[in-house]
Scaffold this motif. Structure first.
Motif, mmCIF file in Angstrom:
data_model
loop_
_atom_site.group_PDB
_atom_site.id
_atom_site.type_symbol
_atom_site.label_atom_id
_atom_site.label_comp_id
_atom_site.label_asym_id
_atom_site.label_seq_id
_atom_site.Cartn_x
_atom_site.Cartn_y
_atom_site.Cartn_z
ATOM 1 N N GLY A 126 0.819 -1.200 0.000
ATOM 2 C CA GLY A 126 0.000 0.000 0.000
ATOM 3 C C GLY A 126 0.851 1.247 0.000
ATOM 4 O O GLY A 126 2.095 1.167 -0.014
ATOM 5 N N VAL A 127 0.191 2.379 0.032
ATOM 6 C CA VAL A 127 0.879 3.657 0.189
ATOM 7 C C VAL A 127 0.906 3.981 1.682
ATOM 8 O O VAL A 127 -0.137 3.990 2.337
ATOM 9 C CB VAL A 127 0.182 4.774 -0.598
ATOM 10 C CG1 VAL A 127 0.901 6.110 -0.371
ATOM 11 C CG2 VAL A 127 0.141 4.432 -2.084
ATOM 12 N N TYR A 128 2.085 4.228 2.192
ATOM 13 C CA TYR A 128 2.274 4.518 3.608
ATOM 14 C C TYR A 128 2.435 6.027 3.799
ATOM 15 O O TYR A 128 3.236 6.665 3.100
ATOM 16 C CB TYR A 128 3.481 3.766 4.151
ATOM 17 C CG TYR A 128 3.190 2.302 4.403
ATOM 18 C CD1 TYR A 128 2.955 1.430 3.346
ATOM 19 C CD2 TYR A 128 3.112 1.803 5.697
ATOM 20 C CE1 TYR A 128 2.659 0.094 3.573
ATOM 21 C CE2 TYR A 128 2.811 0.461 5.940
ATOM 22 C CZ TYR A 128 2.593 -0.380 4.873
ATOM 23 O OH TYR A 128 2.293 -1.705 5.099
ATOM 24 N N TYR A 129 1.691 6.554 4.754
ATOM 25 C CA TYR A 129 1.694 7.992 5.024
ATOM 26 C C TYR A 129 2.203 8.253 6.435
ATOM 27 O O TYR A 129 1.740 7.622 7.399
ATOM 28 C CB TYR A 129 0.290 8.561 4.899
ATOM 29 C CG TYR A 129 -0.304 8.474 3.525
ATOM 30 C CD1 TYR A 129 -1.049 7.360 3.138
ATOM 31 C CD2 TYR A 129 -0.130 9.502 2.600
ATOM 32 C CE1 TYR A 129 -1.590 7.268 1.873
ATOM 33 C CE2 TYR A 129 -0.682 9.426 1.336
ATOM 34 C CZ TYR A 129 -1.408 8.297 0.975
ATOM 35 O OH TYR A 129 -1.950 8.229 -0.283
ATOM 36 N N CYS A 130 3.115 9.174 6.543
ATOM 37 C CA CYS A 130 3.573 9.661 7.836
ATOM 38 C C CYS A 130 2.541 10.664 8.370
ATOM 39 O O CYS A 130 2.007 11.482 7.613
ATOM 40 C CB CYS A 130 4.930 10.327 7.647
ATOM 41 S SG CYS A 130 5.613 11.105 9.107
ATOM 42 N N ASN A 131 2.286 10.605 9.650
ATOM 43 C CA ASN A 131 1.320 11.497 10.282
ATOM 44 C C ASN A 131 1.934 12.171 11.503
ATOM 45 O O ASN A 131 2.669 11.539 12.260
ATOM 46 C CB ASN A 131 0.085 10.695 10.701
ATOM 47 C CG ASN A 131 -0.839 11.470 11.625
ATOM 48 O OD1 ASN A 131 -0.854 11.271 12.838
ATOM 49 N ND2 ASN A 131 -1.624 12.369 11.055
ATOM 50 N N LEU A 132 1.632 13.443 11.666
ATOM 51 C CA LEU A 132 1.972 14.161 12.899
ATOM 52 C C LEU A 132 0.693 14.821 13.392
ATOM 53 O O LEU A 132 -0.011 15.482 12.609
ATOM 54 C CB LEU A 132 3.052 15.210 12.646
ATOM 55 C CG LEU A 132 3.556 15.957 13.887
ATOM 56 C CD1 LEU A 132 5.029 16.317 13.734
ATOM 57 C CD2 LEU A 132 2.752 17.207 14.182
ATOM 58 N N ARG A 133 0.383 14.618 14.647
ATOM 59 C CA ARG A 133 -0.837 15.182 15.230
ATOM 60 C C ARG A 133 -0.485 16.205 16.288
ATOM 61 O O ARG A 133 0.210 15.885 17.270
ATOM 62 C CB ARG A 133 -1.697 14.081 15.833
ATOM 63 C CG ARG A 133 -2.905 14.612 16.620
ATOM 64 C CD ARG A 133 -3.914 13.535 16.902
ATOM 65 N NE ARG A 133 -4.642 13.172 15.693
ATOM 66 C CZ ARG A 133 -5.697 12.359 15.694
ATOM 67 N NH1 ARG A 133 -6.137 11.844 16.819
ATOM 68 N NH2 ARG A 133 -6.314 12.070 14.572
ATOM 69 N N ARG A 134 -0.953 17.417 16.069
ATOM 70 C CA ARG A 134 -0.791 18.481 17.074
ATOM 71 C C ARG A 134 -1.812 18.251 18.172
ATOM 72 O O ARG A 134 -2.971 18.653 18.065
ATOM 73 C CB ARG A 134 -0.992 19.850 16.440
ATOM 74 C CG ARG A 134 0.223 20.415 15.741
ATOM 75 C CD ARG A 134 -0.062 21.820 15.261
ATOM 76 N NE ARG A 134 -0.445 22.686 16.362
ATOM 77 C CZ ARG A 134 -1.144 23.800 16.204
ATOM 78 N NH1 ARG A 134 -1.570 24.161 15.006
ATOM 79 N NH2 ARG A 134 -1.435 24.549 17.232
ATOM 80 N N ILE A 135 -1.385 17.601 19.226
ATOM 81 C CA ILE A 135 -2.322 17.156 20.241
ATOM 82 C C ILE A 135 -2.812 18.282 21.128
ATOM 83 O O ILE A 135 -3.855 18.144 21.782
ATOM 84 C CB ILE A 135 -1.686 16.045 21.100
ATOM 85 C CG1 ILE A 135 -0.384 16.537 21.762
ATOM 86 C CG2 ILE A 135 -1.425 14.808 20.257
ATOM 87 C CD1 ILE A 135 0.209 15.542 22.736
ATOM 88 N N LYS A 136 -2.098 19.408 21.165
ATOM 89 C CA LYS A 136 -2.518 20.503 22.038
ATOM 90 C C LYS A 136 -3.490 21.451 21.348
ATOM 91 O O LYS A 136 -4.038 22.349 21.992
ATOM 92 C CB LYS A 136 -1.298 21.260 22.550
ATOM 93 C CG LYS A 136 -0.423 20.413 23.466
ATOM 94 C CD LYS A 136 0.686 21.209 24.109
ATOM 95 C CE LYS A 136 1.486 20.338 25.061
ATOM 96 N NZ LYS A 136 2.581 21.100 25.712
ATOM 97 N N ALA A 137 -3.704 21.281 20.047
ATOM 98 C CA ALA A 137 -4.701 22.090 19.355
ATOM 99 C C ALA A 137 -6.096 21.575 19.717
ATOM 100 O O ALA A 137 -6.291 20.395 20.025
ATOM 101 C CB ALA A 137 -4.481 22.018 17.844
#
Length: 119
Positions: free
Chosen positions: A91-102
């Motif tokens: 598959g296509v793999y995507y990197c994710n970053l989540r701004r948890i304080k927003a």
């Protein structure tokens, strides 16, 4: 400007290994959660591994025991070590970053990188 740049994809035979890398630019790194999600043709995106700001890790059942997520804070890089690969990992793999304080939390995504596992 936030940029997530992935590398390390490719084609491998079943049973082989690959390591994906994702470098973050333009956003705080250690204070946010990072993860890897994948999408196979005709299927919904599935998040397979997450590492939280306090270094806890979570894995999807489909990859538990085979994939390992880790990160190098000085290098602003998150890794996904994938062992014992199966054709269904393709598959296509995507990197994710989540701004948890927003409020609500905000997700950023890389451009995606192809992983193909041949049988």
């Amino acid at each position: 400007q936030v940029r997530l740049v992935e590398s390390g994809g490719g084609t491998v035979q079943a049973g082989g290994s690959l390591r994906l890398s994702c470098v973050s630019h333009g956003i705080g790194f250690s204070i946010n959660d990072q993860g890897w999600c994948r999408q196979a043709p005709g299927k919904e995106r599935e998040c397979v591994a997450t590492i939280t700001s306090d270094e806890a890790t979570v894995y999807a059942d489909s990859v538990k025991g085979r994939f390992t997520i880790s990160r190098d804070v000085p290098k602003r890089t998150v890794y996904l070590q994938m062992n014992s690969l199966k054709p269904e990992d393709t598959g296509v793999y995507y990197c994710n970053l989540r701004r948890i304080k927003a409020r609500p939390p905000v997700d950023y995504w890389g451009q995606g990188i192809q992983v193909t596992v041949s049988s």
